[in-house]
Structure formats: structure tokens, C-alpha cells
Scaffold this motif. Structure first.
Motif, PDB file in Angstrom:
ATOM      1  N   PRO A  33      39.014  55.957  30.094  1.00 43.71           N
ATOM      2  CA  PRO A  33      39.190  55.185  31.334  1.00 43.71           C
ATOM      3  C   PRO A  33      39.388  53.703  31.007  1.00 43.71           C
ATOM      4  O   PRO A  33      38.815  53.191  30.045  1.00 43.71           O
ATOM      5  CB  PRO A  33      37.874  55.411  32.085  1.00 43.71           C
ATOM      6  CG  PRO A  33      37.280  56.639  31.475  1.00 43.71           C
ATOM      7  CD  PRO A  33      37.746  56.686  30.060  1.00 43.71           C
ATOM      8  N   ALA A  34      40.214  53.024  31.803  1.00 44.85           N
ATOM      9  CA  ALA A  34      40.614  51.651  31.445  1.00 44.85           C
ATOM     10  C   ALA A  34      39.556  50.608  31.773  1.00 44.85           C
ATOM     11  O   ALA A  34      39.489  49.569  31.136  1.00 44.85           O
ATOM     12  CB  ALA A  34      41.892  51.309  32.174  1.00 44.85           C
ATOM     13  N   GLY A  35      38.743  50.842  32.759  1.00 48.42           N
ATOM     14  CA  GLY A  35      37.799  49.806  33.180  1.00 48.42           C
ATOM     15  C   GLY A  35      38.404  48.987  34.306  1.00 48.42           C
ATOM     16  O   GLY A  35      39.593  48.639  34.274  1.00 48.42           O
ATOM     17  N   GLU A  36      37.545  48.661  35.294  1.00 49.80           N
ATOM     18  CA  GLU A  36      38.043  48.032  36.527  1.00 49.80           C
ATOM     19  C   GLU A  36      38.653  46.652  36.273  1.00 49.80           C
ATOM     20  O   GLU A  36      39.674  46.298  36.863  1.00 49.80           O
ATOM     21  CB  GLU A  36      36.890  47.935  37.540  1.00 49.80           C
ATOM     22  CG  GLU A  36      37.351  47.319  38.838  1.00 49.80           C
ATOM     23  CD  GLU A  36      36.434  47.599  40.012  1.00 49.80           C
ATOM     24  OE1 GLU A  36      35.510  48.422  39.867  1.00 49.80           O
ATOM     25  OE2 GLU A  36      36.662  46.989  41.075  1.00 49.80           O
ATOM     26  N   GLU A  37      38.040  45.902  35.364  1.00 46.58           N
ATOM     27  CA  GLU A  37      38.526  44.516  35.158  1.00 46.58           C
ATOM     28  C   GLU A  37      39.986  44.509  34.702  1.00 46.58           C
ATOM     29  O   GLU A  37      40.822  43.770  35.230  1.00 46.58           O
ATOM     30  CB  GLU A  37      37.638  43.842  34.103  1.00 46.58           C
ATOM     31  CG  GLU A  37      37.790  42.338  34.092  1.00 46.58           C
ATOM     32  CD  GLU A  37      36.995  41.727  32.935  1.00 46.58           C
ATOM     33  OE1 GLU A  37      37.360  40.623  32.518  1.00 46.58           O
ATOM     34  OE2 GLU A  37      36.038  42.376  32.439  1.00 46.58           O
ATOM     35  N   ALA A  43      47.069  44.922  38.030  1.00 44.94           N
ATOM     36  CA  ALA A  43      47.614  45.053  39.390  1.00 44.94           C
ATOM     37  C   ALA A  43      47.997  43.676  39.943  1.00 44.94           C
ATOM     38  O   ALA A  43      48.928  43.545  40.744  1.00 44.94           O
ATOM     39  CB  ALA A  43      46.596  45.738  40.291  1.00 44.94           C
ATOM     40  N   THR A  44      47.303  42.651  39.491  1.00 46.25           N
ATOM     41  CA  THR A  44      47.583  41.281  39.940  1.00 46.25           C
ATOM     42  C   THR A  44      48.972  40.820  39.488  1.00 46.25           C
ATOM     43  O   THR A  44      49.542  39.907  40.066  1.00 46.25           O
ATOM     44  CB  THR A  44      46.488  40.334  39.375  1.00 46.25           C
ATOM     45  OG1 THR A  44      45.228  40.814  39.822  1.00 46.25           O
ATOM     46  CG2 THR A  44      46.660  38.898  39.825  1.00 46.25           C
ATOM     47  N   ARG A  72      44.059  45.044  43.360  1.00 46.11           N
ATOM     48  CA  ARG A  72      43.790  43.633  43.010  1.00 46.11           C
ATOM     49  C   ARG A  72      42.609  43.096  43.803  1.00 46.11           C
ATOM     50  O   ARG A  72      41.735  42.408  43.270  1.00 46.11           O
ATOM     51  CB  ARG A  72      45.043  42.778  43.296  1.00 46.11           C
ATOM     52  CG  ARG A  72      44.880  41.286  43.015  1.00 46.11           C
ATOM     53  CD  ARG A  72      46.114  40.517  43.418  1.00 46.11           C
ATOM     54  NE  ARG A  72      46.275  40.384  44.846  1.00 46.11           N
ATOM     55  CZ  ARG A  72      45.695  39.454  45.604  1.00 46.11           C
ATOM     56  NH1 ARG A  72      44.922  38.539  45.046  1.00 46.11           N
ATOM     57  NH2 ARG A  72      45.884  39.418  46.907  1.00 46.11           N
ATOM     58  N   THR A  73      42.548  43.469  45.093  1.00 42.16           N
ATOM     59  CA  THR A  73      41.493  42.947  45.953  1.00 42.16           C
ATOM     60  C   THR A  73      40.252  43.857  45.968  1.00 42.16           C
ATOM     61  O   THR A  73      39.329  43.622  46.748  1.00 42.16           O
ATOM     62  CB  THR A  73      42.030  42.783  47.392  1.00 42.16           C
ATOM     63  OG1 THR A  73      42.642  44.015  47.792  1.00 42.16           O
ATOM     64  CG2 THR A  73      43.050  41.668  47.475  1.00 42.16           C
ATOM     65  N   GLY A  74      40.274  44.885  45.138  1.00 46.11           N
ATOM     66  CA  GLY A  74      39.093  45.747  45.028  1.00 46.11           C
ATOM     67  C   GLY A  74      38.913  46.697  46.194  1.00 46.11           C
ATOM     68  O   GLY A  74      37.833  47.234  46.418  1.00 46.11           O
TER      69      GLY A  74
END
Ligand code: FAD
Ligand code: SF4
Length: 503
Positions: A33-37, A43-44, A72-74
Motif C-alpha cells: 500500500p502506498a500510504g495516504e501522504e 493527487a495534488t 487531495r482534500t482527504g
């Protein structure tokens, strides 16, 4: 409003693959898994273009800028909904699609770095699982109409889900012992772990889809019986007739096989181990072994299937692997004169399997499979070749004096598919294969037989998962209309739709 400077602040980055020595000692997926950060950063980079060309690359019409901005905005729940609005199975495409959307991304113009659309997609798909977004939709009021879907690959499954959600009674018939088509026993676990298919089968079952495995339609059930039981039939039997090379001397030797013989046998071993069975070697349906352990392997072909054989061979412990391609080595960067943006470029495509070992040999053709004197292959004699097209025909010319032998205990033919198989079902229906070995569809996805529809590789010829899902959705929309269902279902493509191309 997206971040207008995102792509200036961040370079394109993908998550690291698991280290080669670790991953070839198991069958787990190559990417962790890539990780959210990382994903929110990537995506930004999306500019939310006024004309999002990524849409034109994707036959599903995925709302890519929308879900990029939601990530990007979660806003993960909304991203999950947005993604599923156009794609039934984003966990399949996010893992497996070659991403024509990325080839069409505006950021890729002039050799730039497209948004990592596919990676964002797979992270949203996995977030859906983590957040309960794969819960079954409530079963709607039944329409009283019933549909048979023959074949449980991505085309059949997408159609089945769409039709069940519209209230029709859907039965999926699959001749194999498990659901999934090529995703189940063609594509290895290091690309797609089978838990992803199992989750969808559970979801579809809860939404009312009936699955009947081990039923070869045309043999165990006749076409007549199927038509009598159902108001419409969708054929989604794939394009599984492997291309062969019968004219090459030595083709009949032991140890020369179709790639799918190897992949299916290997996948069955992994499936048996996952089900708690005893780890065993891979065997053919006749019980003879087809395992790469300790062997010299020659894979003939340059596409997905060949790369999958390569990854399997290394995990089985091959002594050495050569992968042969008829064509010269493609360029590393897009040739704008040949394949201008936003079309799909001819490029050297290296899969994760290629960094695991083996040698790629370009612009060569097999002249002979060499006998060891007992009827078993011991080598492949190859020659360097030039390939040209004359009057629509491919002319392969060997260069004199360029012949050499490669050691080979196991040879795998991954040279493509010649359309759908000839099978009793087609004879019983009276549906014929066209010149490409595929089944023609009228603009409303019906074959020449009223009430019998076709979708996926069976109609398009060997293609991609994203096209299979798109065709399954579109055929479902046509069936819904044929059955007099209320409203309309989404139809992302019509039968004549082709990928973006300059020529
Ligand atoms: C080795 C390999 C690797 C690939 N890798 C990728 C990839 O990485 N990315 C990508 O996008 N695409 C990939 N593809 C292509 C992709 O898998 C196919 O385009 C896609 O699966 C087609 O879906 P489908 O539903 O049309 O048919 P299939 O997935 O082929 O499913 C057809 C099903 O119909 C069943 N069937 C046939 N006849 C009958 C009958 N008479 N009765 C009952 N059942 C029947 C078959 O058993 C099969 O399960 C790959 C293909 C191969 C061979
Ligand atoms: S083309 Fe690329 S940058 Fe533009 S909206 Fe699509 S993904 Fe974003």
C-alpha cells in the motif's frame, strides 16, 4: 478548486515495489500500500483540466479529476462513490490496467510526467474496502425478468452487477471451478491477489446474482435450455483461443506449451495453498508436470502474458529465462511523429517481472524447437529477423548467418490469442466467429440472434480489463432496454468504439 501549482511542487512518484529477493520468494502482490501522504501529494498534481484528456483515454469515462481532488482534500468516502459511479471493479483496473488515461494526461505532453492516476485509483479502491464501501447495495424490487450471463470474467461480472442492481434476476454460468475469468487463473497473484475477486463475488451474491460454476454452457446446459429459462443471454466467454505456431519444426516436442497451460497450472497451485491445501507442483490437466523449477525457460512473446510467465518462472525457481520478441526494441520515450499525445504510445514496457531477472531478446524468431533425442525439447534455435508489413501481411525475414541456440527445457508460447474458442455453444446458437475470431455485435450489443448479446474479449478480441468492464456495463444497459426496464443504465462505450489512435 484544485491546487494550480501542485504539479510544479511535486514530481511524479510511485510507491517502492517490494524488494526483488523478498517478492520472488512468495506470490504476494508486488506493490505494498502506498500510504495516504504519498497519494494525497500525487493527487495534488492533477490540474483539473478544462478539457480532461485523461477521460478520452479511459473507455469507462472515469471521473479522474473529480476523484483526484477528493483525495487531495482527504474526502475519501466521496472519492469512493465517484470512482464507483463509472467503474464496478476499480481494484482490478487500479492494479492491472496499463493506464491509457495516463498516456492521455495533459501533464504528459512533450515528455512530461502524467498524474499517477492508476495508483490513486487503487488507493481509493482499497479505501473502499477499509471503509465498508463494498457493502452490497439493497436489492431492488424484482422486475420479473431474468438474464443468463455466460462467462465470469470482468465483462460478465460488470454486466451481472449492473443488471442485478436494476432488479433483474441474473445467473452467471462459468465452466471453470471458480469465478473470475482470466483474473482468476490467468493473471498471477503477484499482480492480483484473489481476495479481491472473492470480495466482489460475495458482494454480487448478496446483491442477488446467482453463480453456477462448473457449468460449461453448450455441454452441461444447452443453448436451447438457457434461452428457455432466461429472457436474455449475454455471451462473455472471452478470447481464449491461443495463437500457435504449428509450422515451426519441433512444435510437437514435449516441453513446448501454450503460456496459458503454464499460468493456469501455477495459479491453481497458489489457489490450493491459499485454501490450506498441501503446496504441490504445477501440473497440466493430464497430470503431467509443468513447472519451471531448475529449468531453462524460453518465453516467446512480448506482452502481458509473457511478462506473467516470466514472473511465475522466477517464483518457481527457474535456472534461467529468455524472453523473445519478434519486433525490435521499442523506444524508451514516446515517438511524437508515430504516436502523438494523447494516443497510446509504442514504448518499451517493462513490467515488475522484468526487474526480477531474465534476458529479453528483440528482433528474433524461432526457427526450430530442438529435440534432445527423446522427443523432449532441449534448445530453441533462433535467428535475427526483420519484420515488415506488405499488403497488410507480416513478412518476417531471417538474417543469414545469425542463427544460434538458446537452452530450453520448457518453452512457453505467449504469442497472442486468435479470438474466442470454437465451441458447441456457438454452434447451438448459430452464432459465427468473424475473420478476427470474435463475435460481431449490432449497435445494441445483440448478436445476429435476437435476445443474445455479446461483450468483452469475445466481442472485441483479446483486450484489456478496462474494456471488458466498459463493454459489460454497456451491454447491460442494452439488455435492460431490451427487457423494457425503467430508466436507463450507463453505457460508456458502443460496440464500434476504438481506443484513441492517430491513424
Ligand atoms: C495472462 C494474461 C494476463 C493479462 N494481464 C492483463 C493486465 O495486466 N491488464 C489488463 O488490463 N488485461 C490483462 N489481460 C487481459 C484481460 O485479462 C482480458 O482482457 C479480460 O479478462 C477479458 O475479460 P472477459 O470478461 O471478456 O473474458 P475472460 O476474462 O476471458 O473470461 C471469460 C470466461 O468465460 C468462461 N467461458 C467460456 N466459455 C464458456 C462456456 N461455454 N460456459 C461457461 N463459461 C464459459 C471462461 O472459462 C472464462 O472464465 C491479460 C490476459 C492474459 C491472458
Ligand atoms: S489530464 Fe491529467 S492533469 Fe488533466 S484532469 Fe486529467 S489527470 Fe488531471
Amino acid at each position: 478548486m484544485p491546487d494550480p501549482n501542485g504539479f510544479l511542487r511535486y514530481n511524479r512518484r510511485l510507491p517502492a515495489r517490494r524488494p526483488v529477493p523478498v517478492r520472488i520468494s512468495d506470490w504476494r502482490e508486488v506493490y505494498p500500500p502506498a500510504g495516504e501522504e504519498l497519494i494525497r501529494e500525487q493527487a495534488t498534481r492533477c490540474m483539473d483540466c478544462g478539457i480532461p484528456f485523461c477521460h478520452d483515454g479511459c473507455p469507462l469515462g472515469n471521473r479522474i479529476p473529480d476523484w483526484n481532488d477528493l483525495v487531495r482534500t482527504g474526502n475519501w468516502d466521496a472519492a469512493v462513490d465517484s470512482l464507483h459511479a463509472t467503474n464496478n471493479f476499480p481494484e482490478f483496473t487500479g492494479r492491472l490496467c496499463p493506464a491509457p488515461c495516463e498516456a492521455a494526461c495533459v501533464l504528459g505532453i512533450g515528455g512530461g510526467e502524467p498524474v499517477t492516476i492508476k495508483q490513486v485509483e487503487v488507493e481509493i479502491a482499497d479505501a473502499a474496502v477499509a471503509r465498508g464501501g463494498l457493502s452490497p447495495r439493497p436489492v431492488p424490487a424484482p422486475t420479473g425478468r431474468s438474464v443468463a450471463v455466460v462467462g465470469s470474467g470482468p465483462a460478465g461480472l460488470a454486466a451481472a452487477q449492473q443488471l442485478a442492481r436494476a432488479g433483474h434476476a441474473v445467473t452467471v454460468y462459468e465452466r471453470d471451478d471458480a469465478i473470475g475469468g482470466l483474473l482468476r487463473y490467468g493473471i498471477p497473484d503477484f499482480k492480483l491477489e484473489k481476495v479481491h475477486i472473492d470480495r466482489r463475488v460475495a458482494q454480487l451474491s448478496a446483491e442477488g446474482v446467482r453463480f453456477r460454476t462448473g457449468v460449461n454452457v453448450g455441454v452441461d446446459v444447452t443453448a436451447e435450455q438457457l434461452r428457455a429459462e432466461h429472457d436474455a443471454v449475454l455471451l462473455a466467454c472471452g478470447a481464449l483461443r491461443g495463437r500457435d505456431t504449428p509450422e515451426t519444426p519441433g512444435r510437437g516436442l514435449r516441453g513446448v506449451h501454450q503460456a496459458m497451460d503454464h499460468l493456469v497450472a501455477a495459479n491453481r497451485v497458489v489457489a490450493a495453498a491459499a485454501a490450506g491445501g498441501r503446496p504441490d507442483t504445477a501440473v497440466l490437466p493430464d497430470g503431467n508436470p509443468i513447472d519451471a523449477a531448475g529449468k531453462h525457460i524460453v518465453i516467446i512473446g512480448g506482452g502481458d502474458t509473457a511478462a506473467d510467465c516470466l514472473g511465475v518462472a522466477h517464483r518457481q525457481g527457474a535456472a534461467g529465462v529468455h524472453q523473445l520478441d519478434l519486433y525490435p526494441q521499442p523506444p524508451q520515450a514516446r515517438d511524437e511523429a508515430r504516436d502523438p499525445w494523447p494516443t497510446w504510445p509504442w514504448l518499451l514496457r517493462s513490467y515488475p517481472a522484468h526487474e526480477e531477472g531474465g534476458e529479453r531478446v528483440f528482433a528474433v524468431a524461432v526457427q526450430e524447437f530442438v529435440d534432445d533425442g527423446t522427443g523432449q525439447v532441449r534448445a530453441v534455435r533462433i535467428a535475427e529477423v526483420t519484420v515488415e508489413k506488405r499488403d497488410g501481411r507480416r513478412i518476417v525475414t531471417p538474417l543469414p548467418g545469425s542463427e544460434r541456440e538458446l537452452p530450453a527445457d520448457l518453452v512457453l508460447l505467449a504469442i497472442g490469442f486468435e479470438g474466442t474458442e470454437e465451441q458447441p455453444l456457438l454452434d447451438q446458437l448459430g452464432v459465427g466467429r468473424n475473420a478476427r475470431g470474435a463475435i460481431d455485435a449490432r449497435p445494441d450489443w445483440q448478436t445476429d440472434i435476437d435476445g443474445v448479446f455479446v461483450a468483452g474479449d469475445m466481442h472485441r478480441g483479446a483486450s484489456l480489463i478496462v474494456w471488458a468492464i466498459a463493454e459489460g456495463r454497456a451491454a447491460a444497459a442494452a439488455i435492460h432496454a431490451y427487457l423494457g426496464g425503467t430508466g436507463t443504465l450507463p453505457a460508456p462505450v458502443d460496440p464500434a468504439r476504438q481506443p484513441l489512435a492517430a491513424r
